[in-house]
Design a protein around this motif. Structure first.
Motif, PDB file in Angstrom:
ATOM      1  N   GLY A 249       0.772  -1.236   0.000  1.00 22.15           N
ATOM      2  CA  GLY A 249       0.000   0.000   0.000  1.00 22.15           C
ATOM      3  C   GLY A 249       0.798   1.278   0.000  1.00 22.15           C
ATOM      4  N   ARG A 250       2.079   1.218  -0.316  1.00 25.24           N
ATOM      5  CA  ARG A 250       2.902   2.422  -0.371  1.00 25.24           C
ATOM      6  C   ARG A 250       3.131   2.836  -1.822  1.00 25.24           C
ATOM      7  NH1 ARG A 250       5.187   2.735   4.849  1.00 25.24           N
ATOM      8  NH2 ARG A 250       3.867   1.369   6.144  1.00 25.24           N
ATOM      9  N   VAL A 251       3.495   4.097  -2.015  1.00 27.15           N
ATOM     10  CA  VAL A 251       3.805   4.615  -3.347  1.00 27.15           C
ATOM     11  C   VAL A 251       5.224   5.182  -3.291  1.00 27.15           C
ATOM     12  CG1 VAL A 251       3.070   6.126  -5.220  1.00 27.15           C
ATOM     13  CG2 VAL A 251       1.362   5.168  -3.670  1.00 27.15           C
ATOM     14  N   GLY A 252       6.187   4.287  -3.284  1.00 30.71           N
ATOM     15  CA  GLY A 252       7.580   4.677  -3.168  1.00 30.71           C
ATOM     16  C   GLY A 252       8.241   4.824  -4.518  1.00 30.71           C
ATOM     17  N   ARG A 253       9.053   5.874  -4.662  1.00 28.24           N
ATOM     18  CA  ARG A 253       9.818   6.088  -5.882  1.00 28.24           C
ATOM     19  C   ARG A 253      11.240   6.501  -5.504  1.00 28.24           C
ATOM     20  NH1 ARG A 253       6.052   3.773  -7.298  1.00 28.24           N
ATOM     21  NH2 ARG A 253       4.656   4.153  -9.086  1.00 28.24           N
ATOM     22  N   VAL A 254      12.203   5.737  -6.005  1.00 26.81           N
ATOM     23  CA  VAL A 254      13.619   5.993  -5.746  1.00 26.81           C
ATOM     24  C   VAL A 254      14.274   6.379  -7.067  1.00 26.81           C
ATOM     25  CG1 VAL A 254      15.778   5.071  -4.859  1.00 26.81           C
ATOM     26  CG2 VAL A 254      13.597   4.326  -3.855  1.00 26.81           C
ATOM     27  N   HIS A 255      14.906   7.542  -7.088  1.00 26.18           N
ATOM     28  CA  HIS A 255      15.549   8.061  -8.293  1.00 26.18           C
ATOM     29  C   HIS A 255      17.034   7.726  -8.242  1.00 26.18           C
ATOM     30  CE1 HIS A 255      12.098  10.811  -9.342  1.00 26.18           C
ATOM     31  NE2 HIS A 255      11.837  10.542  -8.071  1.00 26.18           N
ATOM     32  N   ILE A 256      17.526   7.056  -9.271  1.00 27.09           N
ATOM     33  CA  ILE A 256      18.939   6.690  -9.357  1.00 27.09           C
ATOM     34  C   ILE A 256      19.526   7.324 -10.611  1.00 27.09           C
ATOM     35  CG2 ILE A 256      20.558   4.776  -9.718  1.00 27.09           C
ATOM     36  CD1 ILE A 256      18.650   3.041  -8.076  1.00 27.09           C
ATOM     37  N   ARG A 257      20.653   8.002 -10.447  1.00 20.33           N
ATOM     38  CA  ARG A 257      21.280   8.600 -11.634  1.00 20.33           C
ATOM     39  C   ARG A 257      22.800   8.625 -11.461  1.00 20.33           C
ATOM     40  NH1 ARG A 257      22.347  14.169 -10.576  1.00 20.33           N
ATOM     41  NH2 ARG A 257      21.233  14.962  -8.749  1.00 20.33           N
ATOM     42  N   PRO A 258      23.509   8.263 -12.506  1.00 20.75           N
ATOM     43  CA  PRO A 258      24.969   8.392 -12.480  1.00 20.75           C
ATOM     44  C   PRO A 258      25.347   9.864 -12.553  1.00 20.75           C
ATOM     45  CG  PRO A 258      24.224   7.615 -14.627  1.00 20.75           C
ATOM     46  CD  PRO A 258      23.011   7.671 -13.762  1.00 20.75           C
ATOM     47  N   ASP A 259      26.404  10.234 -11.864  1.00 22.83           N
ATOM     48  CA  ASP A 259      26.894  11.610 -11.895  1.00 22.83           C
ATOM     49  C   ASP A 259      27.726  11.797 -13.165  1.00 22.83           C
ATOM     50  OD1 ASP A 259      28.278  14.029 -11.511  1.00 22.83           O
ATOM     51  OD2 ASP A 259      28.182  13.812  -9.344  1.00 22.83           O
ATOM     52  N   LYS A 260      27.299  12.707 -14.025  1.00 21.69           N
ATOM     53  CA  LYS A 260      27.981  12.907 -15.306  1.00 21.69           C
ATOM     54  C   LYS A 260      29.401  13.445 -15.131  1.00 21.69           C
ATOM     55  CE  LYS A 260      23.691  13.797 -17.845  1.00 21.69           C
ATOM     56  NZ  LYS A 260      22.927  14.783 -18.653  1.00 21.69           N
ATOM     57  N   THR A 261      29.658  14.122 -14.020  1.00 22.28           N
ATOM     58  CA  THR A 261      30.983  14.723 -13.811  1.00 22.28           C
ATOM     59  C   THR A 261      31.959  13.775 -13.127  1.00 22.28           C
ATOM     60  OG1 THR A 261      30.358  15.694 -11.676  1.00 22.28           O
ATOM     61  CG2 THR A 261      29.927  16.989 -13.665  1.00 22.28           C
ATOM     62  N   ASP A 262      31.447  12.711 -12.520  1.00 17.26           N
ATOM     63  CA  ASP A 262      32.309  11.778 -11.790  1.00 17.26           C
ATOM     64  C   ASP A 262      31.729  10.380 -11.940  1.00 17.26           C
ATOM     65  OD1 ASP A 262      33.772  10.237 -10.046  1.00 17.26           O
ATOM     66  OD2 ASP A 262      33.674  11.649  -8.377  1.00 17.26           O
ATOM     67  N   PRO A 263      32.333   9.526 -12.753  1.00 21.37           N
ATOM     68  CA  PRO A 263      31.768   8.197 -13.028  1.00 21.37           C
ATOM     69  C   PRO A 263      31.691   7.301 -11.804  1.00 21.37           C
ATOM     70  CG  PRO A 263      33.991   8.392 -13.934  1.00 21.37           C
ATOM     71  CD  PRO A 263      33.592   9.766 -13.498  1.00 21.37           C
ATOM     72  N   ASP A 264      32.411   7.638 -10.732  1.00 18.52           N
ATOM     73  CA  ASP A 264      32.378   6.803  -9.535  1.00 18.52           C
ATOM     74  C   ASP A 264      31.229   7.178  -8.605  1.00 18.52           C
ATOM     75  OD1 ASP A 264      33.571   4.654  -8.005  1.00 18.52           O
ATOM     76  OD2 ASP A 264      34.147   6.192  -6.539  1.00 18.52           O
ATOM     77  N   ARG A 265      30.555   8.289  -8.883  1.00 19.00           N
ATOM     78  CA  ARG A 265      29.466   8.747  -8.023  1.00 19.00           C
ATOM     79  C   ARG A 265      28.108   8.338  -8.623  1.00 19.00           C
ATOM     80  NH1 ARG A 265      29.902  13.553  -4.669  1.00 19.00           N
ATOM     81  NH2 ARG A 265      28.007  14.332  -5.659  1.00 19.00           N
ATOM     82  N   ILE A 266      27.302   7.718  -7.785  1.00 17.37           N
ATOM     83  CA  ILE A 266      25.922   7.403  -8.151  1.00 17.37           C
ATOM     84  C   ILE A 266      25.023   8.072  -7.125  1.00 17.37           C
ATOM     85  CG2 ILE A 266      24.210   5.584  -8.491  1.00 17.37           C
ATOM     86  CD1 ILE A 266      26.534   3.672  -9.040  1.00 17.37           C
ATOM     87  N   LEU A 267      24.040   8.812  -7.592  1.00 18.27           N
ATOM     88  CA  LEU A 267      23.139   9.537  -6.715  1.00 18.27           C
ATOM     89  C   LEU A 267      21.828   8.785  -6.570  1.00 18.27           C
ATOM     90  CD1 LEU A 267      23.881  13.109  -8.074  1.00 18.27           C
ATOM     91  CD2 LEU A 267      24.674  12.122  -5.923  1.00 18.27           C
ATOM     92  N   VAL A 268      21.396   8.627  -5.316  1.00 19.11           N
ATOM     93  CA  VAL A 268      20.166   7.898  -4.985  1.00 19.11           C
ATOM     94  C   VAL A 268      19.259   8.869  -4.243  1.00 19.11           C
ATOM     95  CG1 VAL A 268      19.185   5.913  -3.789  1.00 19.11           C
ATOM     96  CG2 VAL A 268      21.475   5.750  -4.812  1.00 19.11           C
TER      97      VAL A 268
END
Length: 281
Positions: A248-267
């Motif tokens: 019954g939850r409406v959860g949304r998690v946004h994942i995106r790679p950082d274009k300026t630093d390939p080692d960084r992933i933003l959640v």
């Protein structure tokens, strides 16, 4: 005992009470370990956090994260919710648009520049899952072997047993009450939505240490999956993960790679503040 600032919020959703609830004791100085654990058991939420001064100048504040039964070294929705509560209570980061949160796994950065606040996914150990353990999970959950696409074991503070299934429908069909912690450690399920779906993947986390059969929305699991996908070359664009629909939850998690630093992933995800008051502890 004294009155302390207390904030309750809902994380990874834009609909009040449809995300993952978090209790935050903003003024936690002077509380002992057992007091924190007792309060977390009383709130009976997946996690309760306690904000403290940082240990050094590298962080803006320090957080301790408790389930009703134990302390966690890192967790995703408590990271975003604690950050939102700290900012709401008047916290000001040393660097604009970047909050540095200290927890048991080290400094976790929260980027405030995007459409939603996002933490940098911590380093993740990627390991094969023991086959006997995998077979036990599949048998207990009655998952047909031909619906399994990939499996792995991931560790980014918590330890995850992750099974990728053929589709989002396969993920939603699993009966979560068949597994419980501590007999089964945290199990992550993921399956792709159709191309025209409202999210890219469906995610579930079963057998959480909170004692529930299923965690509503799990930032740390999604972060570990993102690191896994990156290692496989499957994170070449932003992804939207849906979680919580089965309860019954409406959860949304946004994942995106950082274009300026390939080692960084933003959640990232949205946090809604629902209660702002005091608690006597």
């Amino acid at each position: 005992m004294q009155q302390r600032r207390f904030i309750q919020c809902d994380v990874f959703t834009d609909q009040p009470t449809r995300g993952n609830g978090l209790a935050v004791v903003v003024e936690a100085e002077g509380l002992g370990d057992q007091q924190m654990q007792d309060f977390a058991a009383w709130t009976n939420l997946a996690e309760t956090t306690f904000l403290l001064p940082p240990s050094g100048p590298e962080a803006d504040y320090r957080v301790r994260i408790f389930t009703p039964t134990r302390e966690m070294p890192f967790a995703g929705h408590p990271t975003l919710g604690s950050c939102a509560a700290w900012l709401h209570a008047g916290g000001r980061p040393a660097q604009p648009d970047l909050v540095r949160q200290e927890c048991a796994v080290g400094i976790v950065e929260i980027d405030l520049r995007g459409d939603v606040p996002a933490f940098v996914a911590p380093p993740t150990r990627i390991m094969p899952m023991d086959d006997a353990h995998l077979q036990s999970i599949l048998a207990r959950l009655e998952i047909p072997a031909d619906r399994v696409r990939m499996t792995t074991q991931l560790e980014n503070g918590p330890l995850w047993q992750v099974v990728e299934l053929a589709s989002a429908d396969d993920v939603r069909a699993v009966d979560a009450v068949r597994v419980r912690w501590p007999e089964y450690k945290a199990i992550g399920l993921i399956g792709a939505h159709p191309d025209d779906g409202d999210a890219d993947y469906e995610v579930r986390m079963l057998a959480p240490s909170s004692g529930m059969s299923e965690d509503p929305i799990t930032g740390s699991l999604n972060a570990a999956i993102a690191r896994w996908f990156q290692s496989l070359g499957r994170l070449d664009r932003p992804l939207l993960m849906a979680q919580g629909g089965c309860i019954g939850r409406v959860g949304r998690v946004h994942i995106r790679p950082d274009k300026t630093d390939p080692d960084r992933i933003l959640v990232g995800g949205q946090t809604l503040l629902l209660i702002d008051g005091t608690v006597t502890l």
